[in-house]
Design a protein around this motif. Structure first.
Motif, PDB file in Angstrom:
ATOM      1  N   TYR A   1      13.764  22.021  24.113  1.00  0.00           N
ATOM      2  CA  TYR A   1      15.120  22.545  24.296  1.00  0.00           C
ATOM      3  C   TYR A   1      15.634  23.153  22.991  1.00  0.00           C
ATOM      4  N   GLN A   2      15.454  22.450  21.897  1.00  0.00           N
ATOM      5  CA  GLN A   2      15.880  22.970  20.594  1.00  0.00           C
ATOM      6  C   GLN A   2      15.152  24.275  20.269  1.00  0.00           C
ATOM      7  N   ASP A   3      13.864  24.317  20.529  1.00  0.00           N
ATOM      8  CA  ASP A   3      13.078  25.528  20.266  1.00  0.00           C
ATOM      9  C   ASP A   3      13.582  26.698  21.112  1.00  0.00           C
ATOM     10  N   ALA A   4      13.917  26.418  22.374  1.00  0.00           N
ATOM     11  CA  ALA A   4      14.425  27.478  23.252  1.00  0.00           C
ATOM     12  C   ALA A   4      15.724  28.047  22.696  1.00  0.00           C
ATOM     13  N   LEU A   5      16.627  27.188  22.234  1.00  0.00           N
ATOM     14  CA  LEU A   5      17.896  27.651  21.662  1.00  0.00           C
ATOM     15  C   LEU A   5      17.653  28.460  20.397  1.00  0.00           C
ATOM     16  N   LEU A   6      16.756  27.981  19.574  1.00  0.00           N
ATOM     17  CA  LEU A   6      16.473  28.604  18.286  1.00  0.00           C
ATOM     18  C   LEU A   6      15.761  29.952  18.432  1.00  0.00           C
ATOM     19  N   GLN A   7      15.009  30.116  19.519  1.00  0.00           N
ATOM     20  CA  GLN A   7      14.213  31.325  19.690  1.00  0.00           C
ATOM     21  C   GLN A   7      14.802  32.318  20.700  1.00  0.00           C
ATOM     22  N   SER A   8      16.060  32.065  21.125  1.00  0.00           N
ATOM     23  CA  SER A   8      16.699  32.938  22.126  1.00  0.00           C
ATOM     24  C   SER A   8      17.991  33.534  21.580  1.00  0.00           C
ATOM     25  N   ASP A   9      18.211  34.806  21.897  1.00  0.00           N
ATOM     26  CA  ASP A   9      19.452  35.459  21.494  1.00  0.00           C
ATOM     27  C   ASP A   9      20.630  34.977  22.329  1.00  0.00           C
ATOM     28  N   LEU A  10      20.389  34.706  23.611  1.00  0.00           N
ATOM     29  CA  LEU A  10      21.442  34.266  24.524  1.00  0.00           C
ATOM     30  C   LEU A  10      21.038  32.972  25.205  1.00  0.00           C
ATOM     31  N   THR A  11      22.022  32.126  25.495  1.00  0.00           N
ATOM     32  CA  THR A  11      21.783  30.917  26.283  1.00  0.00           C
ATOM     33  C   THR A  11      22.598  31.027  27.567  1.00  0.00           C
ATOM     34  N   LEU A  12      21.913  30.985  28.694  1.00  0.00           N
ATOM     35  CA  LEU A  12      22.566  31.092  29.985  1.00  0.00           C
ATOM     36  C   LEU A  12      23.184  29.749  30.352  1.00  0.00           C
ATOM     37  N   CYS A  13      24.471  29.758  30.684  1.00  0.00           N
ATOM     38  CA  CYS A  13      25.220  28.530  30.946  1.00  0.00           C
ATOM     39  C   CYS A  13      25.827  28.562  32.346  1.00  0.00           C
TER      40      CYS A  13
ATOM     41  N   PRO B   1      26.349  31.908  24.017  1.00  0.00           N
ATOM     42  CA  PRO B   1      26.457  31.441  25.398  1.00  0.00           C
ATOM     43  C   PRO B   1      26.910  32.553  26.344  1.00  0.00           C
ATOM     44  N   VAL B   2      26.237  32.636  27.486  1.00  0.00           N
ATOM     45  CA  VAL B   2      26.655  33.493  28.592  1.00  0.00           C
ATOM     46  C   VAL B   2      27.127  32.504  29.654  1.00  0.00           C
ATOM     47  N   ILE B   3      28.448  32.430  29.832  1.00  0.00           N
ATOM     48  CA  ILE B   3      29.054  31.357  30.610  1.00  0.00           C
ATOM     49  C   ILE B   3      29.515  31.855  31.968  1.00  0.00           C
ATOM     50  N   GLU B   4      29.094  31.135  32.992  1.00  0.00           N
ATOM     51  CA  GLU B   4      29.569  31.422  34.342  1.00  0.00           C
ATOM     52  C   GLU B   4      31.009  30.935  34.439  1.00  0.00           C
TER      53      GLU B   4
END
Length: 183
Positions: A58-70, A91-94
């Motif tokens: 999970y940490q790696d995904a956050l660190l290696q992504s420009d956007l986090t889908l929420c 964050p891209v927040i619904e």
């Protein structure tokens, strides 16, 4: 972390509930082939305890992504928003209200996200995941320098937000439990 290109356009690691907007999100990512540009790890059952390996993932995904889908879950707002901020992943927040208990009342129908909006959170708020392909297309066109500036802005906002929240909490405690010197 701040200045390096990131391998993934976006990420979503989480539980996909039946008949939820999370299902819609996964379908949209797959139909447009965007799932190949994003770190997606969906599961059908919520797991109460993360393992060291799943937490590191999970940490790696956050660190290696420009956007986090929420996407919304049981409630509109969740920890994913703040964890993404701490890694500089926007964050891209619904932006929809859920039937959960978090701020769901006739008087405060937008309460869960109202604080973030009031504080000027530099997030992307969307009403429908069908908006995502256009957002990701725009994201692909950003230069590394633009992404670095955005990360800096996000991290600075998050530091200020945490400091403001901490001070508000301290003030509330002091006003509630310490005697005032009003003579």
């Amino acid at each position: 972390m701040l200045h390096d290109p990131r391998s993934y356009l976006c990420n979503f690691l989480g539980t996909v509930y039946k008949n939820s907007s999370r299902e819609t999100l996964i379908e949209i990512l797959k139909q447009d082939g965007l799932d190949k540009l994003c770190w997606i790890a969906a599961r059908e059952q919520w797991q109460p305890q993360e393992t060291n390996e799943s937490f590191k993932n999970y940490q790696d995904a956050l660190l290696q992504s420009d956007l986090t889908l929420c996407p919304v879950g049981i409630n509109t707002e969740c920890y994913r928003i703040y964890e993404a901020c701490s890694y500089g992943s926007l964050p891209v927040i619904e932006d929809v209200m859920t039937p959960g208990d978090c701020g769901n009342s006739s008087m405060y129908h937008s309460a869960p996200l109202q604080l973030l909006k009031t504080m000027g959170a530099p997030f992307i708020f969307i009403r429908d995941w069908k908006e995502l392909p256009a957002i990701l297309e725009k994201e692909k066109k950003l230069s590394l320098q633009e992404k670095i500036q955005r990360r800096k802005k996000l991290l600075e906002w998050y530091q200020n937000f945490k400091a403001w929240m901490r001070q508000k909490f301290i003030n509330t405690l002091e006003n509630s439990f310490l005697p005032s010197d009003k003579g």
